[in-house]
Write a protein that holds these residues in place. Structure first.
Motif, short mmCIF file in Angstrom:
data_model
loop_
_atom_site.label_atom_id
_atom_site.label_comp_id
_atom_site.label_asym_id
_atom_site.label_seq_id
_atom_site.Cartn_x
_atom_site.Cartn_y
_atom_site.Cartn_z
N ALA A 3 0.84 -1.20 0.00
CA ALA A 3 0.00 0.00 0.00
C ALA A 3 0.88 1.25 0.00
O ALA A 3 2.11 1.18 0.12
N THR A 4 0.23 2.40 -0.15
CA THR A 4 0.92 3.69 -0.03
C THR A 4 0.17 4.52 1.01
O THR A 4 -0.93 4.16 1.44
N GLN A 5 0.76 5.66 1.38
CA GLN A 5 0.09 6.51 2.36
C GLN A 5 -1.24 7.04 1.83
O GLN A 5 -2.13 7.39 2.63
N LYS A 6 -1.43 7.05 0.52
CA LYS A 6 -2.71 7.50 -0.04
C LYS A 6 -3.85 6.53 0.27
O LYS A 6 -5.02 6.91 0.24
N ASP A 7 -3.49 5.28 0.56
CA ASP A 7 -4.51 4.28 0.90
C ASP A 7 -4.97 4.39 2.35
O ASP A 7 -5.99 3.82 2.72
N VAL A 8 -4.21 5.11 3.17
CA VAL A 8 -4.47 5.18 4.61
C VAL A 8 -5.37 6.36 4.92
O VAL A 8 -5.03 7.51 4.63
N ASP A 9 -6.53 6.09 5.50
CA ASP A 9 -7.45 7.18 5.85
C ASP A 9 -7.74 7.22 7.36
O ASP A 9 -8.60 7.96 7.81
N GLY A 10 -7.00 6.43 8.12
CA GLY A 10 -7.09 6.49 9.57
C GLY A 10 -5.70 6.38 10.17
O GLY A 10 -4.88 5.58 9.70
N LEU A 11 -5.42 7.18 11.19
CA LEU A 11 -4.09 7.19 11.79
C LEU A 11 -4.19 7.24 13.31
O LEU A 11 -4.80 8.15 13.87
N LEU A 12 -3.60 6.23 13.96
CA LEU A 12 -3.51 6.19 15.42
C LEU A 12 -2.04 6.24 15.80
O LEU A 12 -1.26 5.36 15.42
N CYS A 13 -1.64 7.30 16.50
CA CYS A 13 -0.26 7.48 16.91
C CYS A 13 -0.14 7.25 18.41
O CYS A 13 -0.93 7.80 19.19
N PRO A 56 -5.74 12.43 6.53
CA PRO A 56 -6.55 11.26 6.89
C PRO A 56 -7.92 11.67 7.39
O PRO A 56 -8.11 12.77 7.92
N GLY A 57 -8.87 10.77 7.26
CA GLY A 57 -10.23 11.07 7.71
C GLY A 57 -10.41 10.97 9.20
O GLY A 57 -11.35 11.51 9.77
N PHE A 58 -9.49 10.23 9.87
CA PHE A 58 -9.59 10.07 11.32
C PHE A 58 -8.18 10.02 11.90
O PHE A 58 -7.32 9.30 11.39
N VAL A 59 -7.95 10.79 12.96
CA VAL A 59 -6.65 10.75 13.65
C VAL A 59 -6.88 10.71 15.16
O VAL A 59 -7.89 11.22 15.66
N HIS A 60 -5.94 10.13 15.86
CA HIS A 60 -6.04 10.07 17.32
C HIS A 60 -4.65 9.78 17.89
O HIS A 60 -3.93 8.92 17.39
N ALA A 116 -13.25 4.59 8.90
CA ALA A 116 -12.03 4.56 8.09
C ALA A 116 -11.94 3.20 7.43
O ALA A 116 -12.47 2.21 7.94
N HIS A 117 -11.29 3.16 6.29
CA HIS A 117 -11.16 1.90 5.56
C HIS A 117 -9.83 1.21 5.84
O HIS A 117 -9.76 -0.02 5.92
N THR A 118 -8.78 1.98 5.96
CA THR A 118 -7.44 1.44 6.19
C THR A 118 -6.76 2.29 7.24
O THR A 118 -6.57 3.49 7.04
N VAL A 119 -6.40 1.67 8.36
CA VAL A 119 -5.90 2.41 9.52
C VAL A 119 -4.45 2.01 9.80
O VAL A 119 -4.12 0.83 9.86
N ALA A 120 -3.60 3.01 9.97
CA ALA A 120 -2.22 2.78 10.38
C ALA A 120 -2.10 3.03 11.88
O ALA A 120 -2.54 4.07 12.38
#
Length: 391
Positions: free
Chosen positions: A61-71, A88-92, A117-121
């Motif tokens: 995948a690429t970062q364009k595929d990621v729409d959720g991010l949990l740090c 991203p559409g969701f961050v936390h 979100a569809h794909t979450v990192a």
């Protein structure tokens, strides 16, 4: 299913199981290389970006595929700016504690299940060695001032007190934790990125100095630098990606909150409630687990975990772990990467990666034969557990 066991004992309400969610990509630092180079001061965001890059590469995948991010232990703003993940559409952000490793995956799964979100990192990083972290011994917060005057300034001190109580109640001998330390080091010796790769004997364990008696140095986690990332998405999306998806068959959790890191029953009741929920959701019980990844900030935590989750009899886990049961090739191999005392202390996140690699069959010399089910367990003020299976 694992090793041909039937599921009659845990049929339960299978409709409560996870909807089709999977981990599809994983990435970690080379913990051994980072630890060996004491002259290098590592930037926590650079470490995080490298692990994220490797997780994306792992699944194609690429970062364009990621729409959720949990740090976790880092902030999403600087991380997003560094990696180009700026919309991203969701961050936390989640706090940098070990209990968050299970919580983070649960949140990622919920985002995918709900369609938020569809794909979450999920990205975790620490530069604990570079920053000189001690995980205790400093000034106490106001609520802990009365404990601090008695030397209770660290999680290790609290675990030591709990373990002292455990030994008194159940007769655990001085060498009760030795099989855990020995097993972690043996598995670390099979792991090319583990910080410690030298096996140890029981005599060497017993010669290890006390930090907070009865806990020895070899009962304590490592303090090291590194990062972990994993990518979570739906099974439908996962099947079009580079690697075999690892399904999150079920997850469960429950908190036991208080002012200090002490539970009079060693988190037993809370863990048993989580276990009942998890096994009911998944239709998989302890005897059907091929491999265990157990959060081990301090080695007594493993004993508490095995009992609370029904792997070992209450008060007898220190006997249950003997005679090779938890070793590679044993009945229930545990912490196959070396765990927190040998591979790295990534506060539970690297144990998730090891679970994925075991189910995929990618663990090299430490691979569990025919590994179809892996259970992650974390016993702490927030108890969590997941079961991972092949697609």
């Amino acid at each position: 299913m694992a090793r041909g066991h039937d599921l009659h004992e845990y049929k339960g309400d299978i409709a409560m199981a996870m909807k089709d969610v999977a981990i599809v990509g994983v990435g970690t630092s080379d913990f051994r290389r980072l630890y060996a180079d004491k002259s290098q001061k590592n930037d926590v965001y650079q470490l995080a970006a490298e692990a994220f890059r490797d997780a994306l590469e792992d699944c194609g995948a690429t970062q364009k595929d990621v729409d959720g991010l949990l740090c976790v232990n880092i902030k999403y703003g600087p991380f997003g700016d560094m990696t180009g993940l700026t919309g991203p559409g969701f961050v936390h952000d989640l706090e940098g504690t070990g209990r968050m490793s299970g919580v983070a995956l649960q949140e990622a799964c919920s985002l995918v299940e709900s369609g938020a979100a569809h794909t979450v990192a999920v990205v975790y990083a620490t530069n604990g060695r570079t920053a000189g972290l001690k995980y205790g011994g400093g000034d106490a917060d106001p609520a802990g001032a009365y404990d601090a005057m008695y030397g209770m300034t660290s999680t290790g001190a609290y675990l030591s007190m709990m373990y002292q109580r455990y030994r008194h109640l159940y007769g655990a001998p001085e060498d009760a934790l030795a099989p855990l330390a020995i097993n972690n080091r043996a598995n670390g010796a099979r792991n090319p990125i583990a910080v410690f790769q030298q096996e140890i004997t029981k005599d060497e364990y017993l010669a290890s100095r006390f930090i907070s008696q009865p806990l020895r140095k070899l009962d304590y986690c490592i303090i090291n630098d590194g990062a972990v990332a994993f990518i979570v998405t739906s099974m439908d999306r996962a099947r079009g990606m580079r690697k075999k998806p690892v399904r999150v068959a079920a997850t469960a959790g429950r908190a036991e909150l208080g002012r200090s890191y002490i539970s009079p029953d060693f988190y037993y009741a809370t863990s048993a409630a989580v276990a009942e929920d998890l096994y009911k959701k998944s239709g998989i019980g302890p005897d059907q687990i091929d491999c265990m990844q157990v959060y081990d900030n301090f080695l007594p935590t493993i004993l508490f975990t095995l009992e609370g989750f029904g792997h070992a009899p209450r008060g007898a886990s220190w006997e249950w772990i003997r005679d090779g049961r938890i070793e590679l090739g044993g009945e229930r191999p545990m912490n196959t990467s070396g765990g927190h005392t040998s591979e790295s202390y990534m506060q539970g996140f690297a144990l998730h990666v090891e679970a994925v690699r075991q189910v995929r069959g990618e663990a090299g010399e430490r691979q569990v034969e025919n590994c179809g089910t892996v259970q992650y367990m974390c016993v702490s003020p927030i108890v969590t557990s997941h079961i991972f299976t092949a697609d």
